[in-house]
Motif scaffolding. Structure first.
Motif, short mmCIF file in Angstrom:
data_model
loop_
_atom_site.label_atom_id
_atom_site.label_comp_id
_atom_site.label_asym_id
_atom_site.label_seq_id
_atom_site.Cartn_x
_atom_site.Cartn_y
_atom_site.Cartn_z
N THR A 81 -8.87 36.36 5.72
CA THR A 81 -9.80 35.32 6.15
C THR A 81 -10.78 35.90 7.15
OG1 THR A 81 -8.14 33.57 5.84
CG2 THR A 81 -10.02 33.06 7.24
N ASP A 122 -12.95 33.52 2.42
CA ASP A 122 -11.80 34.19 1.82
C ASP A 122 -12.28 35.50 1.21
OD1 ASP A 122 -9.87 32.25 2.43
OD2 ASP A 122 -10.41 31.06 0.66
N ARG A 144 -14.93 29.04 2.38
CA ARG A 144 -13.87 28.03 2.38
C ARG A 144 -14.32 26.77 3.11
NH1 ARG A 144 -8.65 29.28 5.85
NH2 ARG A 144 -8.44 31.01 4.36
N ARG A 145 -14.91 26.93 4.28
CA ARG A 145 -15.34 25.79 5.08
C ARG A 145 -16.20 26.29 6.22
NH1 ARG A 145 -11.80 25.03 9.71
NH2 ARG A 145 -10.18 26.63 9.71
#
Length: 316
Positions: free
Chosen positions: A245, A260, A271-272
């Motif tokens: 990550t 990721d 991812r966010r």
């Protein structure tokens, strides 16, 4: 040639057994703000007025070390209480930009426009060594990552990385960036830097272009990382990697994008994103437990001796 997986140098090797004078200077800033709901440690704490922070690093113990662009000083905060003090006194003409703490308590500090890498004993505040990596014209030593037996520094205005030995032996290695790397004059290029998941290379963010690159430690060849889910990481500053990550602090966007990585760090999938109303142009981040700690550089605010600065914590 730099080895991929050497053993870390011991503290005794780096210090050479010499006694070091403590240079610790007290400089308290008052208590931290109230803890966040459900938390036992502060989620926001002050830095001295006019500190001009940019880099932050945290080791195995709950202490954050933050450098000053104003004079190269280093401030240490206890994450449990938010209280802090200066542990390394600065001087006119110096700067502490990116910094990393190794497992032996040594701080590797990027010197910005001074073109230096300094090694500081975090326990005494003593300056152990200064490496002049480049001249002071047209270069900016910005951030640092610890990989194997070297600390690797970025140069924002030059297509090169510098490998500083983490022991007493060996010289500085200049690693020109080749391959996909396209250097643009007069803008910030290389900024944040971390190791790849396999420990055999580096990931470097090219800030103004908003690109990530995987760099071979053996050849300096840079391969652009394919981004999935977003076009770029523009204003990418500090990088933090936990396993596969990758956290990218995008300073003027007031956010941290979370990616990721695949096994070879050839592809990064968004991812966010992490945002917080307390962000005020955060520059870099460091991890402790399930939190990221970020320093607010406030680049869009007046940078005066009276300007207030803080660091904040967010859940990872």
């Amino acid at each position: 040639m730099t080895r991929n997986h050497p053993s870390r140098p011991s503290r005794r090797t780096v210090l050479g057994g010499a006694a070091l004078a403590a240079l610790t200077v007290a400089a308290g800033t008052g208590p931290a703000e109230a803890t966040a709901p459900g938390a036992t440690w502060p989620s926001r704490f002050p830095l001295p007025d006019g500190w001009l922070p940019e880099g932050i690093t945290i080791g195995r113990r709950p202490y954050a070390y933050m450098g000053s662009r104003a004079d190269g000083a280093v401030y240490r905060t206890d994450l449990r209480t938010g209280e802090g003090r200066v542990v390394h006194e600065g001087a006119a003409g110096l700067a502490a930009i990116g910094l990393k703490l190794d497992h032996d308590g040594l701080l590797y500090v990027a010197g910005g426009g001074g073109g230096t890498a300094r090694i500081i004993d975090s326990r005494t505040g003593g300056l152990l060594r200064t490496h002049q990596l480049t001249d002071t014209t047209g270069h900016f030593v910005n951030d640092v990552a610890l990989v194997g037996d070297r600390a690797w520094f970025t140069d924002s205005y030059g297509p090169v990385l510098y490998g500083v030995p983490r022991g007493r032996r060996g010289g500085v290695r200049a690693l020109p960036l080749t391959g996909d790397w396209e250097h643009t004059p007069d803008v910030i290029n290389a900024n944040g830097i971390v190791s790849t998941p396999d420990g055999r290379g580096l990931i470097v963010v090219r800030m103004t272009a908003g690109e990530l690159y995987r760099v071979s430690l053996r050849t300096g060849r840079a391969t652009r990382v394919r981004l999935v889910g977003a076009d770029d990481v523009v204003h990418g500053d500090g990088l933090v990697r936990v396993g596969r990550t990758l956290y990218v602090v995008q300073n003027r966007l007031n956010l941290v994008s979370v990616w990721d990585l695949d096994a070879r760090a050839g592809t990064a999938t968004l991812r966010r994103t992490i945002t917080d109303p307390r962000f005020d142009v955060p520059a870099t981040a460091a991890r402790f437990g399930d939190r990221l700690y970020l320093v607010n550089a406030r680049f869009t605010s007046p940078q005066t001796p009276e300007t207030t600065f803080t660091a904040v914590a967010v859940d990872r």
